[in-house]
Structure formats: C-alpha cells, structure tokens
Design a protein around this motif. Sequence first.
Motif, PDB file in Angstrom:
ATOM      1  N   ARG A 175      -6.217   0.444   8.264  1.00  0.00           N
ATOM      2  CA  ARG A 175      -6.734   1.616   8.007  1.00  0.00           C
ATOM      3  C   ARG A 175      -6.886   2.559   9.122  1.00  0.00           C
ATOM      4  NH1 ARG A 175      -9.831   3.016   3.228  1.00  0.00           N
ATOM      5  NH2 ARG A 175     -11.609   4.072   4.933  1.00  0.00           N
ATOM      6  N   CYS A 183      -7.051   0.920  -4.512  1.00  0.00           N
ATOM      7  CA  CYS A 183      -7.067  -0.367  -3.619  1.00  0.00           C
ATOM      8  C   CYS A 183      -8.214  -1.261  -3.703  1.00  0.00           C
ATOM      9  CB  CYS A 183      -6.607  -0.045  -2.153  1.00  0.00           C
ATOM     10  SG  CYS A 183      -6.365  -1.374  -1.269  1.00  0.00           S
ATOM     11  N   LYS A 231      -7.003   6.135  -3.352  1.00  0.00           N
ATOM     12  CA  LYS A 231      -5.969   6.558  -2.342  1.00  0.00           C
ATOM     13  C   LYS A 231      -5.647   8.119  -2.606  1.00  0.00           C
ATOM     14  CE  LYS A 231      -1.375   5.724  -0.800  1.00  0.00           C
ATOM     15  NZ  LYS A 231      -0.041   4.954  -0.763  1.00  0.00           N
ATOM     16  N   ASP A 287      -0.629   9.728   0.740  1.00  0.00           N
ATOM     17  CA  ASP A 287       0.329   8.873   1.193  1.00  0.00           C
ATOM     18  C   ASP A 287       0.486   8.593   2.720  1.00  0.00           C
ATOM     19  OD1 ASP A 287       1.603   8.436  -1.405  1.00  0.00           O
ATOM     20  OD2 ASP A 287       2.538  10.337  -1.104  1.00  0.00           O
ATOM     21  N   VAL A 341      -0.713   7.989  -5.321  1.00  0.00           N
ATOM     22  CA  VAL A 341      -1.892   8.752  -4.959  1.00  0.00           C
ATOM     23  C   VAL A 341      -2.673   9.080  -6.311  1.00  0.00           C
ATOM     24  CG1 VAL A 341      -2.859  11.089  -4.192  1.00  0.00           C
ATOM     25  CG2 VAL A 341      -0.932  10.290  -3.096  1.00  0.00           C
ATOM     26  N   TYR A 381       0.910  -1.160  -0.035  1.00  0.00           N
ATOM     27  CA  TYR A 381      -0.077  -0.021  -0.124  1.00  0.00           C
ATOM     28  C   TYR A 381       0.805   1.359  -0.027  1.00  0.00           C
ATOM     29  CZ  TYR A 381      -3.808   3.168   0.845  1.00  0.00           C
ATOM     30  OH  TYR A 381      -4.729   4.317   0.889  1.00  0.00           O
ATOM     31  N   GLU A 424     -10.504   7.392   3.256  1.00  0.00           N
ATOM     32  CA  GLU A 424     -10.903   7.481   2.226  1.00  0.00           C
ATOM     33  C   GLU A 424     -12.064   6.531   2.095  1.00  0.00           C
ATOM     34  OE1 GLU A 424      -7.606   7.399   2.461  1.00  0.00           O
ATOM     35  OE2 GLU A 424      -6.554   8.100   0.782  1.00  0.00           O
ATOM     36  N   ILE A 438      -6.422   6.133   7.725  1.00  0.00           N
ATOM     37  CA  ILE A 438      -6.959   6.244   6.067  1.00  0.00           C
ATOM     38  C   ILE A 438      -8.379   6.281   6.360  1.00  0.00           C
ATOM     39  CG2 ILE A 438      -7.214   4.964   3.961  1.00  0.00           C
ATOM     40  CD1 ILE A 438      -4.591   3.458   4.817  1.00  0.00           C
TER      41      ILE A 438
END
Length: 499
Positions: free
Chosen positions: A456, A437, A477, A480, A433, A428, A463, A461
Amino acid sequence: MPENSNPLRDYFRSNRKRVVHKWDHYFDIYHRYFSRYRGTDCVVVEIGVGQGGSLQMWKAYFGEKARIYGIDINPECKAFEEDQIEILIGSQADRAFLAQLIEKLPRIDILIDDGGHYMEEQIITFEEMYPHLSPEGIYLCEDVCTSYWEAYGGGFQKPGTFIEYSKQLVDRLNAAHALSKPELYDAFTESTLAVHFYNSVVVFEKQPAKPLIATQSGEGKIWEEEGITEEDEAVLAMKLRLLGLPVPKGYDLRMLVQHEGLLRGLTDPLDHATEFPKEGETMIGIKRLNNVAYCVKEVIRNGIPGDLIETGVWRGGSCIFMRYLLQLAGDTERTVWVADSFAGLPPPDTAQYPLDEGLNLHELPELAISLEQVQDNFRKYGLLDGQVRFLKGWFKDTLPGAPIEKLAVLRLDGDLYESTIDALYNLYPKLSVGGFCIIDDWAAIASCRLAVAHYRQLFGIEERIQVIDWTGTFWKKEKDIPHMDKQTFMKQLTQIANA
C-alpha cells in the motif's frame, strides 16, 4: 396463596381416614402444579404408599374421574386398594419393574416420588419414568432433603445426589444457549418447560419445546423481524455447514439471522482454536464468512465487473461460499478462481523475503489439502461446475499467467509475506474500482500485515482498512494503480521493507 384457599390443606386438617404424612409447605406446591388436573381423567402415580392416606387424599382432590396408582415395595400395601386406587408392588430401583409399570400404564400425567428417598432410587426412577410422562405432565420428587443426609447417601454438594443431578438438568434445560456444548441438547431439553426448586422438592414441568424467538413491540424498536427471507435462513445454514457446525437446536433460524451474535458461543471457539477443525470446509469463522457475503453481494448489486478469487483456500470453504452466493443471485457470468498449491505452504524464502524467517508453516501437514479433496468438497455441495476454476501451484508460478481479466473480489489467505506480495502484485491491478480486497491474516501473522502495508505504501493506497474480526480486514478499492514491472517493483519494495 392464602392457607384457606388450598383444598389439600383443608383435607389434611380434617382427615379422619388413613394417615397422611407430609411437610406442611408441600400442600401449596402440590396445589400450584396439580390444580389444572382436578376434575379430569388424569392418571396419578405416587411412589411410596406409606399408610395409604395420601392416595385417599389424591382421590378426593382430583375427583371421581381420576385413576390413582400407588407403588411400594411392601406387599402389605395392597390392603389399601379401593375404588379408583390400585397398588402395584415393586422396587423403584428396579429398572425391569419400572419397564413393566410403563407397559401397564400407557399414560401418566402426574408422578410423585415419595419413595425410599435414597439417591440411586430417585435417579433411576427419574431416568426411567420421566420420558414416559405425558407431554405436558408433572414430575414431582419430594423429600430431596435426603440429598444432604449421609444416611441416605447424601452430603452437601456431593456428586451423585438427586439435588446435584437436578442441577445438571438445568443446564440441559438451557442447552439451546450453550452452543459450544451441543451434546447437552437432548430429549430432556426438547420435552421440558421448567425445573422448579423448593425446600425439599424439585418439580419438573413437561411441555414440548418451541423454537426460541426474541421479539419486540412498541415504539422505537431496535430491530425489525420483517424482511428476513428463506434465502437469509439458507445462507446462515450454509455458513454453519461450511464451518462444520450444527444448526443450533431449539432456536428459530430466522431469529438467528437477525441476532447472529447468539452464535458466538458456537463460533468463537473456532476462531481461536489451537487445533485445526476436524469438520467443515473453512476455519475463517462466521464474521469473515459474513464479510465474504457482504463483498460478493455488494459487487453484484452495484454491477462491479470481475470474477472472485481466493489465494490460499485450505479445504475450499470460502470459495464454495462464493460460488453458492453467485448461484443464489442467479449470476452465471462470474468465475470463482481457486488458487492454491494444494500441497501446503512453501518453505520461507528468507534470502528474498527475510520477514518470513521462522514462519515454518510448510511443516504443517494439516494445511496440505489436495486438489482432489477440494474438488470433492465443491462436489459435496453441488457446486463444482464451469464457474469454478482451479490454479494449482505456487503463486509466483501460477498468478502471473493466470487468464483472469478482471476481479471484483480479491481474498488473500496466503499467510506468508511472499505469498501475500505475489498475490497483490499479480492480482490487485486487476481488481476493479469498487471491488474489495480482503486480507485474512492481517492481525494473526505479522509478515502478512507488513506485506500489505509495504504494498500500500509503494503505490500510495490510502483506502481505509476496515476490521472484520480479530484478524481479518478489508477495503474497497477507490482508484486504479499504475503498472510496474516486477524488477522495479521488487527493488522499491525491498527499499521500503529495509527502511
């Protein structure tokens, strides 16, 4: 239809020739389907001569160009021959006799079965004679009321009657829509326009099948047929081939591109099958293949740098599809990475990953597909080349040192918590970006979903996770994540898992 507009009923009422014996409502049915043949050189066959009167009626109705043939088992019927009318003697239940009839009459435009009315006779006659009927001919079987009469072998909804036989033919007429039953689609489907049921009569209209096309006109159309390309059709055909499914017969492929929901009857059973599919190179279903196509096309269109990878490939279908999409796009720079043990799944490491307890997928030999077989599958599609690279072994061993610099699409199909975490930890951070995923087993396997959730959470994370189908999910994504050494990562991951 007004009674006085039917020349057949007029003939019947004024008849002073041989006896005609018919149910009165038959005359309207006859005229509805036979009128277009009047005055032509049509070939009409009636099985069951009786006293010969109906043959004379057909002669008067169709005109002097028509040729009328009567079929009967009784040799005395030969006496009813006259100009334009020929009598052939034989049994309609004798397939050898019917074969001789076909040889004698290269063309039959109308066939009327008014013969013995027994079930076997009607079915045998249809099976032998219908395929021989002219491409736009009419086959009319009358007095099918005997399908309900015990004296003729009938009975209400009794298997083996002509009525029940004809009901099954309706399924074959609509076989293009019964996508989960491709065996229904046959020569009858290809050659039949309609099956009409009337009181005591079944009429079959022949016409070569045309591709089924749904379309629209008028203001506010909800879809546009324009813009569908040969490439779109080829991609759909490729999806079906990878799924081990035939391209549905009877449909216009362009329409299926536009209305892929029509394929549900064909594809949905694969998603929920209790056994591994025997055909095809993937079991992920058409919606997850659509997602692969979307992600690959998006990263190419937006210039997102990086290769494509799937971790856990089974027979290689998803990776083959990725390579195919790169080929269609003319992308010669990206590599498709095919990561798998090629020996099935590892036994659960419950000491380090207790959430894999009881997930004994390593015991399924169907999941152990060799590297050589996967390579052969690529080769079958003409896609085994330098843009495909294989990572053989457990993810914990192969992924840390894999020579992958950047990824644009990361597809995880490792099932286990351990396999999912290994892939996320090692790959990952390499996902660009703007890349995607994809999690194949999000809803199907709880430990996989928890691995994703814990990862996550650890890296913050946020998103939005988007649903693909009943089990698959993905996200794009947007930022970073910081690097973390493996020891620290595992410590913090364990804390989250135990919380």
